[in-house]
Design a protein around this motif. Structure first.
Motif, PDB file in Angstrom:
ATOM      1  N   SER A   1     -67.111 -93.795  58.904  1.00  0.00           N
ATOM      2  CA  SER A   1     -67.223 -92.765  59.948  1.00  0.00           C
ATOM      3  C   SER A   1     -67.565 -91.396  59.386  1.00  0.00           C
ATOM      4  O   SER A   1     -66.877 -90.403  59.655  1.00  0.00           O
ATOM      5  N   VAL A   2     -68.611 -91.348  58.585  1.00  0.00           N
ATOM      6  CA  VAL A   2     -69.114 -90.070  58.079  1.00  0.00           C
ATOM      7  C   VAL A   2     -70.628 -90.046  58.248  1.00  0.00           C
ATOM      8  O   VAL A   2     -71.248 -91.049  58.564  1.00  0.00           O
ATOM      9  N   ASP A   3     -71.180 -88.883  58.022  1.00  0.00           N
ATOM     10  CA  ASP A   3     -72.623 -88.735  58.133  1.00  0.00           C
ATOM     11  C   ASP A   3     -73.310 -89.333  56.904  1.00  0.00           C
ATOM     12  O   ASP A   3     -72.870 -89.109  55.776  1.00  0.00           O
TER      13      ASP A   3
ATOM     14  N   ARG B   1     -65.599 -88.315  65.427  1.00  0.00           N
ATOM     15  CA  ARG B   1     -65.927 -87.273  64.447  1.00  0.00           C
ATOM     16  C   ARG B   1     -65.201 -85.961  64.691  1.00  0.00           C
ATOM     17  O   ARG B   1     -64.892 -85.239  63.764  1.00  0.00           O
TER      18      ARG B   1
ATOM     19  N   LEU C   1     -58.023 -97.328  64.912  1.00  0.00           N
ATOM     20  CA  LEU C   1     -59.254 -97.119  64.147  1.00  0.00           C
ATOM     21  C   LEU C   1     -60.332 -96.527  65.030  1.00  0.00           C
ATOM     22  O   LEU C   1     -61.170 -95.755  64.571  1.00  0.00           O
TER      23      LEU C   1
ATOM     24  N   MET D   1     -59.683 -92.869  65.238  1.00  0.00           N
ATOM     25  CA  MET D   1     -59.918 -92.225  63.938  1.00  0.00           C
ATOM     26  C   MET D   1     -61.392 -92.171  63.587  1.00  0.00           C
ATOM     27  O   MET D   1     -61.799 -91.353  62.768  1.00  0.00           O
ATOM     28  N   SER D   2     -62.178 -93.065  64.204  1.00  0.00           N
ATOM     29  CA  SER D   2     -63.596 -93.067  63.860  1.00  0.00           C
ATOM     30  C   SER D   2     -64.343 -91.963  64.589  1.00  0.00           C
ATOM     31  O   SER D   2     -65.508 -91.715  64.304  1.00  0.00           O
TER      32      SER D   2
ATOM     33  N   MET E   1     -59.643 -94.022  56.409  1.00  0.00           N
ATOM     34  CA  MET E   1     -60.112 -93.179  57.504  1.00  0.00           C
ATOM     35  C   MET E   1     -59.250 -91.940  57.687  1.00  0.00           C
ATOM     36  O   MET E   1     -59.696 -90.961  58.280  1.00  0.00           O
TER      37      MET E   1
ATOM     38  N   ALA F   1     -71.727 -95.530  55.697  1.00  0.00           N
ATOM     39  CA  ALA F   1     -71.399 -94.324  56.450  1.00  0.00           C
ATOM     40  C   ALA F   1     -70.780 -94.688  57.804  1.00  0.00           C
ATOM     41  O   ALA F   1     -69.782 -94.091  58.217  1.00  0.00           O
ATOM     42  N   ASP F   2     -71.351 -95.703  58.469  1.00  0.00           N
ATOM     43  CA  ASP F   2     -70.795 -96.137  59.750  1.00  0.00           C
ATOM     44  C   ASP F   2     -69.414 -96.761  59.575  1.00  0.00           C
ATOM     45  O   ASP F   2     -68.573 -96.697  60.467  1.00  0.00           O
TER      46      ASP F   2
END
Lengths: 219, 219
Positions: B190-192, A154, A148, A151-152, B151, B186-187
């Motif tokens: 793992s995205v903005d 960016r 994970l 994968m986290s 993910m 988002a955290d």
DNA sequence: ACAAGTCGGTTGTATTTACAACAGAAAGGA
DNA sequence: TCCTTTCTGTTGTAAATACAACCGACTTGT
């Protein structure tokens, strides 16, 4: 089945148990040994499982394909590794992934009930095996957290670097060999193969690493 | 400590054990109860752990911050949930994540050695607790695999949909409440945040879902 | 040796995401 | 109440990624 006792002795599950005792436990635990040809499914998504599996010979991938043919690789199983343990619990639902043989493989099946239910008979080491199982699942758990972590990230570069440096840490050497080809590595890190290939070459040009096929050197 | 026995009774770890027996086991297992104020660290990255923890009161996040302040949320811990179990094994390395109290929280600490080493005395349910622990870790393992599934999706929309529909499946209702605000979600995925917020609104405009704060309705 | 298939690298384009900056609404504190 | 802070949505731009197509090198099987 006896021929694989030396293999079992080196597994996390039977750590600390002598070969003779393993031989006894094989029948006590009702172990079954199944053979799979290269490309065959060991387990299929949607199935129910009540066994804990140990790979005796060969190698496997835990993976998942969606309706559009996109593949996601969860992990690689090498000789002596345990798998399926998370789905052997009675209230666990069905399997979320396929397990497929990368080469001709032999797999031990242990009924989970017979492991966690301590028998009163000869198995002196039964309690030890239960503890080993606990530690093995803990370890699997940590490696999932580790994945994970990859994968986290960016960017493809960050994913590659975190994965490769973790492998280097595990193998305790800057020279590492990974169990994936390019497409498989891309499926493992959930990135596009061509973009990843591109990024790898950029990183090589920048002097971050060197590679040839599935062998890498981190600089 | 006794005041939380009814809470413990409803946890996976003590499933099937009566309140009286839990009371006995608390001393048998050498349980400690620690209190944490909102914002305090329950565990810190890099520490070593030899306890299994159960949240009695409050709520926690398992998360990780990198050098640049980017936060990654691994998961949310609610009342009665077990955590830390993957790092309690003797050969496990140090913690990879922080655990932080979202509100004032009380946490039980159980020494893992005293759980997996069956005592010969009064604890009739000790074996049951060991089995429960196994099932609990299995479940954690499955939820990590589930998160890896979110993910591994390539787009923010796919991540959102797979996460929200999984929560809906778990809560068995199209009306769901998530334990995250937008930044935290988002955290977690793992995205903005802004891109995710944007995507959520697009999905709402397309009639895929409705939402208000951390409550969602899937259509 | 040949043909077919696999594998890894390269390129160009369209799509998607990250990042930064801002604004209104809501929540919390003095 | 007012002020401050947090939260959420919006927008524009730069950066990164996905996708498709192609090529040469290498493998595999016949």
């Amino acid at each position: 089945m006896k021929e694989f006792v030396p293999v079992l002795k080196r597994t996390k599950l039977f750590s600390g148990v002598g070969e003779d005792d393993i031989g006894v436990m094989l029948s006590c635990l009702g172990a079954r040994l199944l053979f799979f040809k290269k490309g065959e499914y060991v387990l299929r998504q949607g199935e129910h499982l009540s066994d804990i599996l140990v790979l005796a010979e060969g190698s496997l991938h835990i993976q998942k394909d969606d309706y559009w043919g996109n593949r996601s690789i969860l992990g690689h199983i090498g000789i002596g590794e345990i798998f399926g343990e998370a789905y052997a619990a009675p209230e666990s639902g069905m399997l979320l992934n396929d397990v497929i043989a990368l080469e001709n493989s032999s797999v031990f099946f242990f009924d989970v009930k017979r492991i966690i239910t301590t028998c009163s008979s000869a198995c002196r080491f039964h309690t030890l095996v239960v503890q080993n199982l606990f530690f093995a699942i803990s370890e699997k758990n940590r490696s999932l957290v580790q994945k994970l972590d990859y994968m986290s990230r960016r960017t493809t570069r960050e994913k590659l670097l975190s994965y490769l440096s973790e492998v280097a840490k595990k193998q305790n050497s800057p020279y590492i060999t990974i169990p994936f080809n390019r497409q498989q590595l891309a499926d493992y890190l959930s990135v596009d193969r061509s973009a990843m290939s591109n990024e790898l070459c950029k990183m090589r040009d920048e002097g971050l690493l060197e590679f040839e096929k599935n062998r890498f050197k981190l600089l």
